[in-house]
Write an enzyme that holds these catalytic residues in place. Structure first.
Site, mmCIF file in Angstrom:
data_model
loop_
_atom_site.group_PDB
_atom_site.id
_atom_site.type_symbol
_atom_site.label_atom_id
_atom_site.label_comp_id
_atom_site.label_asym_id
_atom_site.label_seq_id
_atom_site.Cartn_x
_atom_site.Cartn_y
_atom_site.Cartn_z
ATOM 1 C CG HIS A 25 -1.717 -1.106 1.568
ATOM 2 N ND1 HIS A 25 -2.930 -1.307 0.955
ATOM 3 C CD2 HIS A 25 -1.584 -2.124 2.459
ATOM 4 C CE1 HIS A 25 -3.502 -2.390 1.469
ATOM 5 N NE2 HIS A 25 -2.707 -2.907 2.371
HETATM 6 O O1 RIB Z 1 -4.867 -0.028 4.749
HETATM 7 C C1 RIB Z 1 -3.503 0.033 4.454
HETATM 8 C C2 RIB Z 1 -2.744 0.841 5.482
HETATM 9 O O2 RIB Z 1 -2.825 0.186 6.738
HETATM 10 C C3 RIB Z 1 -1.276 0.980 5.176
HETATM 11 O O3 RIB Z 1 -0.818 2.253 5.547
HETATM 12 C C4 RIB Z 1 -0.641 -0.123 5.966
HETATM 13 O O4 RIB Z 1 0.662 0.217 6.371
HETATM 14 C C5 RIB Z 1 -1.567 -0.344 7.134
HETATM 15 O O5 RIB Z 1 -1.138 0.342 8.264
#
Ligand code: RIB
Ligand code: CA
Length: 298
Positions: A233
């Protein structure tokens, strides 16, 4: 050159560490500072320092930020794996400036120059906007890993709520409605950039200390989640400072719908040419993973 502050909940999901390394290893990016948010921000700061040392740059300052949620009305989630296997050192953080002060000072002293890349809950940014409302006109952009609109090609496979918004929906709502220019890098695109255990082994193959450490962190997170894949992500948000063409976007306004229950925090997107949010809907997965491999795992 993109001058950025990286605001992170590094240590829980392994992808924040990869995102930090990508920022440090990208000549298109000047990392001005790192701010930590949500839960034990001092442990998170020490993890960031460790990853920076392995990435070959220990000079960037790290500023611990807000521990609780904006309204102190929600329990903070702490996985318990933060810092595991990293042998983190005991840097004193006593006299370090607070993240919110650092964000305000840096943005206001450099009008139109600083991009805030947010890869954790939005508490620090919301607090900074409350303290200094002119921040929203002086920040170049907020590139935010957060939210999900379910308006892209993978819509039916996506959950309705995303973690960073869910952790502090009041803070996220404040940031989305602040009028600041936002690039929303939500689950619509980040769920398209998954890696498997096999991919993780391939990324470890260069054998560099950074590649070995990051892939161990990735493995630890997969084990914790009891699954054979995970998502990159946060590195995708950083990669868009290197190449915006990796994604296609639509301009929208975003409203965060939330209430007292948990989980809560649905990001409702509506097409709006006058909106302040550019929402990523599709991503060139192969080009992104190639960039990540070449910069971080070689
Ligand atoms: O939903 C994805 C997010 O949540 C990202 O920032 C990942 O690191 C988790 O913390
Ligand atoms: Ca994160």
């Amino acid at each position: 050159m993109n001058r950025i502050i990286l605001d992170t909940d590094i240590g829980t999901d392994s992808d924040d560490a990869v995102a930090l390394s990508l920022a440090l290893r990208s000549p298109e990016i000047k990392l001005e500072g790192v701010t930590t948010v949500y839960g034990n921000v001092h442990v998170r700061a020490k993890i960031a320092k460790k990853i920076m040392a392995l990435s070959g740059d220990s000079e960037v300052n790290v500023y611990p930020g807000v521990v609780q949620t904006l309204l102190h009305n929600r329990e903070v989630f702490w996985a318990g794996i933060e810092g595991e296997g990293l042998d983190i050192e005991d840097h004193s953080m006593k006299d370090v400036k607070h993240a919110v002060d650092y964000i305000i000072e840096t943005v206001m002293n450099n009008p139109g120059e600083i991009t805030l890349v947010t890869i954790g809950p939005l508490t620090n940014i919301a607090a900074a906007i409350i303290r200094e409302p002119r921040l929203v006109r002086n920040v170049k952009e907020i590139v935010m890993m957060g939210g999900v609109v379910r308006l892209g090609s993978s819509a039916v496979e996506l959950p309705p709520i995303e973690h960073n918004v869910k952790c502090d929906p009041e803070a996220a709502s404040l940031v989305f409605s602040s009028g600041a220019p936002i690039l929303m890098v939500g689950l619509d695109v980040t769920r398209q950039v998954s890696i498997t255990r096999q991919d993780k082994d391939d990324l470890a193959a260069s054998g560099t200390p950074l590649a070995v450490t990051l892939t161990k962190q990735i493995e630890g997170y997969m084990d914790y989640r009891k699954r054979d894949f995970t998502f990159m992500h946060d590195p995708l948000a950083v990669a868009l400072l290197v190449n915006r063409q990796l994604v296609t976007t639509r301009r929208m306004s975003i409203q965060v719908d939330y209430d007292h229950r948990h989980p809560t925090g649905i990001t409702v997107g509506e097409l709006n040419e006058e909106g302040n949010v550019e929402v990523c809907l599709e991503v060139d997965r192969e080009s992104f993973l190639k960039l990540l491999k070449e910069r971080v795992f070689c």
